[in-house]
Design a protein around this motif. Structure first.
Motif, mmCIF file in Angstrom:
data_model
loop_
_atom_site.group_PDB
_atom_site.id
_atom_site.type_symbol
_atom_site.label_atom_id
_atom_site.label_comp_id
_atom_site.label_asym_id
_atom_site.label_seq_id
_atom_site.Cartn_x
_atom_site.Cartn_y
_atom_site.Cartn_z
ATOM 1 N N ASP A 225 0.757 -1.380 -0.143
ATOM 2 C CA ASP A 225 -0.071 0.083 0.013
ATOM 3 C C ASP A 225 0.907 1.179 -0.119
ATOM 4 N N GLY B 35 2.427 2.311 -2.603
ATOM 5 C CA GLY B 35 2.125 2.859 -3.843
ATOM 6 C C GLY B 35 2.962 2.390 -4.920
ATOM 7 N N LYS B 36 3.425 1.064 -4.755
ATOM 8 C CA LYS B 36 4.305 0.591 -5.813
ATOM 9 C C LYS B 36 3.640 0.535 -7.124
ATOM 10 N N SER B 37 2.227 -0.084 -7.397
ATOM 11 C CA SER B 37 1.600 -0.169 -8.448
ATOM 12 C C SER B 37 0.939 0.977 -8.900
ATOM 13 N N THR B 38 0.880 1.914 -8.244
ATOM 14 C CA THR B 38 0.244 3.354 -8.642
ATOM 15 C C THR B 38 1.530 3.844 -9.297
ATOM 16 N N GLU C 175 -7.164 5.986 -10.620
ATOM 17 C CA GLU C 175 -6.358 5.217 -9.923
ATOM 18 C C GLU C 175 -5.177 4.322 -10.781
ATOM 19 N N ASN D 208 6.951 8.334 -1.721
ATOM 20 C CA ASN D 208 5.618 8.428 -2.403
ATOM 21 C C ASN D 208 4.589 9.273 -1.597
ATOM 22 N N LYS D 209 3.512 9.667 -2.185
ATOM 23 C CA LYS D 209 2.533 10.325 -1.489
ATOM 24 C C LYS D 209 2.711 11.690 -0.762
ATOM 25 N N ASP E 196 1.915 14.085 -1.518
ATOM 26 C CA ASP E 196 0.692 14.959 -1.470
ATOM 27 C C ASP E 196 -0.093 14.865 0.207
ATOM 28 N N ALA F 140 2.821 9.631 -6.763
ATOM 29 C CA ALA F 140 2.466 8.968 -7.851
ATOM 30 C C ALA F 140 1.046 9.231 -8.377
ATOM 31 N N ARG F 141 0.281 9.683 -7.497
ATOM 32 C CA ARG F 141 -1.223 9.825 -7.958
ATOM 33 C C ARG F 141 -1.262 11.132 -8.697
HETATM 34 P P1 GDP Z 1 0.953 -1.152 -3.614
HETATM 35 O O1 GDP Z 1 0.681 -2.268 -2.740
HETATM 36 O O2 GDP Z 1 2.380 -0.691 -2.945
HETATM 37 O O3 GDP Z 1 1.181 -1.584 -4.978
HETATM 38 O O4 GDP Z 1 0.152 0.246 -3.300
HETATM 39 P P2 GDP Z 1 -0.884 0.693 -4.407
HETATM 40 O O5 GDP Z 1 -0.315 1.351 -5.555
HETATM 41 O O6 GDP Z 1 -1.956 -0.369 -4.672
HETATM 42 O O7 GDP Z 1 -1.513 2.035 -3.776
HETATM 43 C C1 GDP Z 1 -2.119 1.752 -2.351
HETATM 44 C C2 GDP Z 1 -3.078 2.962 -2.139
HETATM 45 O O8 GDP Z 1 -2.430 4.057 -2.208
HETATM 46 C C3 GDP Z 1 -4.067 3.176 -3.220
HETATM 47 O O9 GDP Z 1 -5.236 3.421 -2.540
HETATM 48 C C4 GDP Z 1 -3.362 4.217 -4.176
HETATM 49 O O10 GDP Z 1 -4.412 5.260 -4.705
HETATM 50 C C5 GDP Z 1 -2.827 5.180 -3.113
HETATM 51 N N1 GDP Z 1 -1.710 6.012 -3.472
HETATM 52 C C6 GDP Z 1 -0.752 5.755 -4.309
HETATM 53 N N2 GDP Z 1 0.158 6.429 -4.540
HETATM 54 C C7 GDP Z 1 -0.420 7.622 -4.012
HETATM 55 C C8 GDP Z 1 0.006 9.058 -3.977
HETATM 56 O O11 GDP Z 1 0.902 9.394 -4.418
HETATM 57 N N3 GDP Z 1 -0.979 9.824 -3.238
HETATM 58 C C9 GDP Z 1 -2.047 9.518 -2.554
HETATM 59 N N4 GDP Z 1 -2.690 10.291 -1.807
HETATM 60 N N5 GDP Z 1 -2.299 8.318 -2.530
HETATM 61 C C10 GDP Z 1 -1.647 7.282 -3.231
#
Ligand code: GDP
Length: 419
Positions: free
Chosen positions: A16, A18-21, A53, A144-145, A147, A182-183
């Motif tokens: 969570d 944000g790797k996939s994002t 997303e 990441n994140k 924001d 990333a978002r």
């Molecule tokens: P992973 O498990 O590391 O692959 O994480 P995901 O990419 O699935 O992201 C997990 C959650 O974090 C999702 O709800 C994304 O929308 C959120 N997220 C990812 N990047 C960002 C970001 O830069 N800002 C915010 N606010 N949320 C993000």
């Protein structure tokens, strides 16, 4: 340019964070997505009443694979103006750690993704440690994140200190620590306009600054013998060249038997006539100037640069078995094409990934990392991982399950080659 091989990248970090994002957004912002994919992701997000997303990109690519359009299930390609990249494992993939330690995923560089709000978590530390264990030396950290912390420089500085301290404890140095969202698409392919205080490189600049992969062709010859075919009076020795190059007329060494012989011909499976030389990545069949006893599991090299011969070696291992690894237990070792039983002679250290401490121990639990010594009955041909990643790593198998993956260090165990 498109001629050089793609840089293999692995993206790690806590779930969570944000790797996939990050991957989805990076693919989009570098213009690497197939036509229609971005639109599909935007529509899918709208339908669910959420902001775009970008993690859905991976699902969209996966769906395409399910229709049989892309063959490989764990590779995601993208490119910048400078070169091509391949992300060799998808985050969240259940086999991820197993792939990393078993060598299915040999990466040239890694991105460690950390949530700006949550900071480093247990998995971030563990993944950082595994990168260190696997000898991945080119690592960049992505915070990441940003924001979620209002793009505040103080938060970035605070995390940076913590991260650098942790990595330097591992003997790793981050190529850069890049603040991104990333978002929101901040800091990925251009300077982040919401973080004007940041003077460092954006993510793509960091990626493009990584050194290109060392081609296995530039390493010493290693041709693990897969099979020996007999046709009348001819014997063809078949295998895949893992590193280096072989030519007809070469004086080669067979290990561990330690006999030398000359290459008479090289037959390449997909060309009609014999080849004069073949190199890393190619599967070949070779014939020799004299008939020697050769069997699967042996390794062909050049006399000047042979593998190590030993029946005992030191390894760092990542344990995946449900039952713990214990001193005295016996497992099947798979090292290149060699398979044989080995005993756990000792466990030197059990490493606590959370606190980065190591202590003596007599067992290694699932997901544990340790340094162990393994002993086989017969001689093995092996390499130190740092010398040759292809032949310096192995897996351990119990019954039919892969229970551990490791990399070889000789440390204290000399080459036992008989002259
Ligand atoms: P992973 O498990 O590391 O692959 O994480 P995901 O990419 O699935 O992201 C997990 C959650 O974090 C999702 O709800 C994304 O929308 C959120 N997220 C990812 N990047 C960002 C970001 O830069 N800002 C915010 N606010 N949320 C993000």
């Amino acid at each position: 340019s498109s001629e050089s091989p793609a840089l293999k990248l692995v993206v790690v970090g806590h779930v969570d964070h944000g790797k996939s994002t990050l991957i989805g957004r990076l693919l989009h912002d570098t213009g690497s997505l197939p036509d229609g994919k971005a639109e599909a992701v935007i529509r899918m997000s709208e339908r669910r009443g959420m902001p775009v997303e970008w993690a859905f990109v991976l699902d969209a690519l996966q769906a395409e694979r399910d229709q049989g359009i892309t063959i490989d299930t764990t590779q995601i390609f993208f490119n910048t103006d400078k070169r091509n990249y391949v992300i060799i494992d998808a985050p969240g993939h259940t086999e991820f750690l197993k792939n990393m330690v078993s060598g299915a995923a040999l990466s040239d560089a890694a991105l460690l993704v950390i949530d700006a709000k949550e900071g480093m978590q247990e998995q971030s530390r563990r993944h950082g440690y595994i990168l260190h264990l696997l000898g991945v030396r080119q690592v960049a950290v992505v915070i990441n994140k940003m924001d979620l912390v209002d793009y505040r420089e103080e938060r970035y500085q605070e995390l940076t200190g913590e991260i650098r301290k942790y990595l330097s404890g591992l003997g790793l140095e981050a190529a850069a620590i890049v603040p991104v969202s990333a978002r929101e698409g901040q800091g990925l392919v251009a300077a982040p306009d919401k973080m004007s205080w940041y003077a460092g490189p954006h993510l793509v600049e960091v990626l493009d600054g990584f050194s290109p992969p060392v081609l296995p062709t530039d390493r010493p010859l290693r041709l693990p013998v897969q099979d020996v075919y007999k046709f009348d009076d001819r014997r063809i020795i078949a295998g895949r060249i893992e590193s280096g190059r072989i030519r007809t007329g070469d004086r080669i060494l067979i290990s561990p038997s330690n006999k030398s012989v000359t290459v008479k011909s090289i037959e390449s499976w997909n060309t009609p006539s014999p080849a004069l030389s073949a190199s890393a990545g190619q599967s070949v069949g070779i014939t020799l100037s004299e008939q020697l006893f050769i069997e699967r599991g042996q390794v062909i090299s050049h006399e000047a640069n042979p593998p190590i011969e030993s029946n005992v070696f030191r390894a760092r291992i990542f344990w995946l078995g449900r039952k713990p690894l214990e001193v005295g237990k016996r497992y099947k070792l798979k090292l290149a094409t060699n398979e044989q039983m080995v005993d756990v002679q000792s466990i030197e250290t059990v490493i606590d990934v959370e606190n980065l401490t190591s202590a003596a121990g007599d067992k290694l639990e699932r997901n544990g990392i340790g340094e162990i010594t393994l002993r086989a009955r017969a001689m093995l041909a092996l390499d130190e991982f740092s010398e040759n990643p292809k032949t310096g790593r192995f897996v351990l198998v119990d019954e039919y399950d892969t229970v551990g993956g490791g990399i070889i260090f000789m440390e204290g165990y000399p080459d036992q080659r008989s002259s």
